[in-house]
Design an enzyme around this catalytic site. Structure first.
Site, PDB file in Angstrom:
ATOM      1  N   GLY A  28     -17.552  -1.249  -8.603  1.00  0.00           N
ATOM      2  CA  GLY A  28     -16.257  -1.114  -9.242  1.00  0.00           C
ATOM      3  C   GLY A  28     -16.425  -0.389 -10.563  1.00  0.00           C
ATOM      4  CB  SER A  29     -14.108   0.176 -13.375  1.00  0.00           C
ATOM      5  OG  SER A  29     -13.793  -1.203 -13.545  1.00  0.00           O
ATOM      6  CD  GLU A  31     -19.523  -3.487 -10.959  1.00  0.00           C
ATOM      7  OE1 GLU A  31     -19.457  -4.589 -11.527  1.00  0.00           O
ATOM      8  OE2 GLU A  31     -18.499  -2.841 -10.605  1.00  0.00           O
ATOM      9  CD  GLU A  50     -16.032  -5.375  -2.144  1.00  0.00           C
ATOM     10  OE1 GLU A  50     -15.543  -4.816  -3.140  1.00  0.00           O
ATOM     11  OE2 GLU A  50     -15.391  -5.577  -1.087  1.00  0.00           O
ATOM     12  CG  HIS A  73     -15.775  -4.833  -9.246  1.00  0.00           C
ATOM     13  ND1 HIS A  73     -16.081  -4.517 -10.550  1.00  0.00           N
ATOM     14  CD2 HIS A  73     -14.462  -5.149  -9.247  1.00  0.00           C
ATOM     15  CE1 HIS A  73     -15.012  -4.634 -11.300  1.00  0.00           C
ATOM     16  NE2 HIS A  73     -14.006  -5.020 -10.534  1.00  0.00           N
ATOM     17  CG  HIS A 285     -21.130 -25.220  15.658  1.00  0.00           C
ATOM     18  ND1 HIS A 285     -20.436 -25.149  14.472  1.00  0.00           N
ATOM     19  CD2 HIS A 285     -20.482 -24.383  16.513  1.00  0.00           C
ATOM     20  CE1 HIS A 285     -19.429 -24.303  14.593  1.00  0.00           C
ATOM     21  NE2 HIS A 285     -19.420 -23.838  15.824  1.00  0.00           N
ATOM     22  N   GLY A 403     -23.187 -18.475  11.089  1.00  0.00           N
ATOM     23  CA  GLY A 403     -22.135 -18.339  12.078  1.00  0.00           C
ATOM     24  C   GLY A 403     -20.948 -17.521  11.618  1.00  0.00           C
TER      25      GLY A 403
END
Length: 526
Positions: A28-29, A31, A50, A73, A285, A403
Site C-alpha cells: 500500500g502507500s 510500503e 493479500e 499494507h 474436525h 482447512g
C-alpha cells in the site's frame, strides 16, 4: 567492512544473510518506499490480493526450504491476508510479514507508530511482532524476526516499519555484527526420550506408526520407511494432514486417520502402542461424543512444538525435531520378525462419464503425473481419497493446513517458483477457485508453469456432506452453478482446455511436464 548507504540497503543485506531469495507482496502507500531499494538479485513478485500473496509466499517457503518474506499494507492489507495466514501458521511455515506505517514526522509525540496493533490483529497467528524505535533499529529487528520465524516451532512474525525509515543512514558497525551472528533453533530429542520410544516399540505386541507433516522432510521421509520396514509397523497418516509423509503404495501403508475422535479411537484400538512423529495429537474436525482413546492403548509422540504437546488430550509427548528423531529411532530399533501389516487395496473406480467420479479423476491424474510431480490439493471432494495419488518422495503433496480455502490455487505458484525442477499440478474445486483467482495474474505475468485441474460439480460439496452429518436440511443456497472457470482463467492470461474424457485429462497432465506457462483444464465431476 562494506559500507551500507541506507536502512533499505541494510535490510536486503540481512535478507541475503538469512537465505531469503524472493519477496512477495501487495503493498500500500506506506510500503512504496521499501520498493525503491529493490536489488536485482532478489526478485519481487507482485500479487493482486493479500490472501493470494501469503499463500504464494507460503508455498515458496515450504518448497524451497527458505523463509518466506511478504510485503503487505498494514491494517486492511494484513487483515485480507489472515484467512490464508491461518494455513501458514498451522503448517509452521517460517514467514516474515513486513508492513509499513506512517512517516515518523507525521506521528504525534507519544502516539503509537503503527496503524494497527499487529499482536492483537494476528494473535494467535503470529509468534512475535515488532517495530523499530529509530530507523537504525530496523535491520536488527528484521534479523530477530527472521531467526524467530525459522526457530522451532517455526511460524509467522510481523514487522512494521515507518515509510520514511528506508532512506535513513544505516549503522555499518552494527550491521557487520548482525551478519556474523547465528541462532540454531532446532530442539533435539534427548537420549532418554529416544530410549523410551525404542523401548516402547520393542516391548509392544501390536505397535503402529502415525506420521504428520513434520515428518515430510528429505530426512524424515526415508527414515519413516526404514523404521516401518525394520519394525514391520502399520503406518497411518495423522488426521487432516497438510502433507503426505509416507509412500502411498508401500506395503506398510494403511491410509489416513479420520478426523473424528471416536473414529480415530476405533482404528487405534487394534494396537497396544502407537508412536507418532511430527503431528498434533490429534486434529479433529468432525463432531464426536466418543472417547479420544480406547483402553489399553499407549501413545508416544515427538513434536517440535511445545504448545502442541501441552494441549494434547493424551499421550507421552517429547519435544524435539521429528525427522531427526525418526532417523535415530529407525537406526536403534531392532529388526522384527512379526508378520507384515495387512495389504491395502484400492477399490476400482467407476470410469463412466461424461461427469466423472472423484476416484476416476484422481486415477487419471495419477497416470499422467510423474514421481517428481508436486501436488497442491484444494479439491475438498477428494480429501479422503488422496491416497489414490502415488506418492514416492518427500514434499510431494501440499494441502491447506487449517482447512482455509484460497490457499491451494496460490500456493501452487510458490511451490513451482521454489522448486522449478519439479512439475506442479494443482487440484482445485470450482468453488475453491473463487477465493484467490487474482493469483493467476501473477502466474501468467511470470510464466509460472503450473497445471491447474478444476473439478466442476456446481455444488458446495463439503457443506452438503456436513449438512447430512449435522442433520441440517440442504437447500438451494449450496448451489454454485453458473460459474465459468475457464473464462476466468483466460481473463488472467492462462491457456485453457476442457477435458471430455479421462484419457484426455491424463494426456493434458502429461504434457504439463514441459509446459512453459500456467494452464488450466476443467473436468466435470459427479
Amino acid at each position: 567492512m562494506i559500507a551500507v548507504a541506507s536502512v533499505s540497503d541494510a535490510f536486503y543485506r540481512v535478507l541475503r544473510r538469512h537465505g531469503v531469495t524472493a519477496v512477495f507482496g501487495n503493498p500500500g502507500s506506506n510500503e512504496l518506499s521499501f520498493l525503491t531499494g529493490l536489488p536485482d538479485d532478489i526478485p519481487y513478485y507482485l500479487v493482486l490480493q493479500e490472501g493470494a500473496a501469503i499463500a504464494i509466499a507460503d508455498g515458496y517457503a515450504q518448497a524451497s526450504g527458505t523463509i518466506g518474506f511478504l510485503n503487505l499494507h498494514a491494517a486492511s492489507g494484513t487483515g485480507n491476508s489472515m484467512g490464508c495466514m491461518t494455513n501458514t501458521a498451522d503448517c509452521h511455515t517460517p514467514m516474515v510479514i513486513m508492513a509499513g506505517q506512517q512517516a515518523r514526522r507525521y506521528v504525534p509525540v507519544g502516539a503509537m507508530l503503527t496503524n494497527v496493533d499487529p499482536v492483537k490483529l494476528g494473535d494467535p497467528l503470529v509468534k512475535w511482532s515488532g517495530e523499530p524505535l529509530r530507523p537504525q533499529d530496523g535491520p536488527a529487528l528484521l534479523s530477530k524476526g527472521l531467526m524467530l520465524a525459522n526457530s522451532a516451532p517455526r511460524g509467522v512474525v510481523y514487522l512494521s516499519v515507518p515509510l520514511d525509515d528506508w532512506t535513513q543512514p544505516a549503522e555499518d558497525g552494527a550491521l557487520e555484527l548482525l551478519a556474523e551472528r547465528e541462532v540454531i533453533g532446532d530442539p533435539v530429542l534427548s537420549q532418554k526420550a529416544l530410549d523410551s520410544l525404542v523401548e516402547a516399540l520393542s516391548g509392544a505386541s501390536a505397535p503402529a506408526l502415525v506420521l504428520g507433516p513434520g515428518a515430510d522432510t528429505e530426512e524424515g521421509f526415508p527414515a519413516a520407511v526404514a523404521l516401518a520396514e525394520r519394525a514391520r509397523l502399520p503406518v497411518w497418516i495423522a488426521p487432516s494432514p497438510p502433507r503426505s509423509p509416507f509412500p502411498t503404495r508401500h506395503r506398510c501403508y494403511q491410509g489416513q486417520l479420520p478426523s473424528a475422535a471416536g473414529a480415530v479411537a476405533d482404528i487405534l484400538g487394534q494396537y497396544d502402542t502407537v508412536v507418532c512423529f511430527g503431528a498434533p495429537v490429534f486434529r479433529y474436525h468432525a463432531p464426536s461424543d466418543d472417547d479420544f482413546l480406547g483402553p489399553g492403548v499407549s501413545v508416544h509422540a515427538v513434536t517440535d512444538d511445545p504448545d502442541e504437546a501441552a494441549r494434547a488430550p493424551f499421550g507421552r509427548i517429547a519435544i524435539g525435531d521429528p525427522s531427526d528423531a525418526l532417523v535415530r529411532v529407525a537406526a536403534a530399533v531392532a529388526e522384527s520378525g512379526r508378520a507384515w501389516p495387512p495389504a491395502r487395496t484400492l477399490p476400482e473406480a467407476d470410469t463412466s462419464g461424461p461427469h466423472f467420479t472423484a476416484e476416476a479423476i484422481l486415477d487419471a491424474i495419477d497416470r499422467g503425473k510423474t514421481d517428481d510431480t508436486v501436488i497442491a490439493l484444494e479439491w475438498t471432494s477428494s480429501d479422503e481419497l488422496r491416497d489414490r495419488l502415488t506418492i514416492t518422495r518427500a514434499k510431494s503433496l501440499f494441502y491447506c493446513a487449517a482447512g482455509g480455502l484460497g490457499w491451494g490455487l496460490a500456493a501452487a505458484i510458490g511451490l513451482r517458483l521454489g522448486r522449478p525442477d519439479r512439475p506442479v499440478v494443482a487440484l482445485i474445486g470450482d468453488g475453491a477457485m473463487q477465493y484467490t483467482p487474482a493469483a493467476l495474474w501473477t502466474a501468467a505475468r511470470h510464466q509460472v508453469a503450473v497445471t491447474y485441474v478444476v473439478c466442476t460439480n456446481t455444488k458446495y460439496r463439503a457443506l452438503e456432506e456436513f449438512s447430512e452429518l449435522l442433520h441440517v436440511p440442504k437447500g438451494e443456497y449450496l448451489d454454485i452453478s453458473g460459474l465459468n472457470v475457464l473464462d476466468i482463467a483466460r481473463g488472467y492470461g492462462l491457456e485453457t482446455h476442457r477435458a471430455e474424457s479421462l484419457d484426455d485429462l491424463t494426456d493434458y497432465i502429461r504434457q504439463g511436464a514441459t509446459a512453459n506457462g500456467p494452464r488450466m483444464v476443467e473436468i466435470l465431476q459427479r
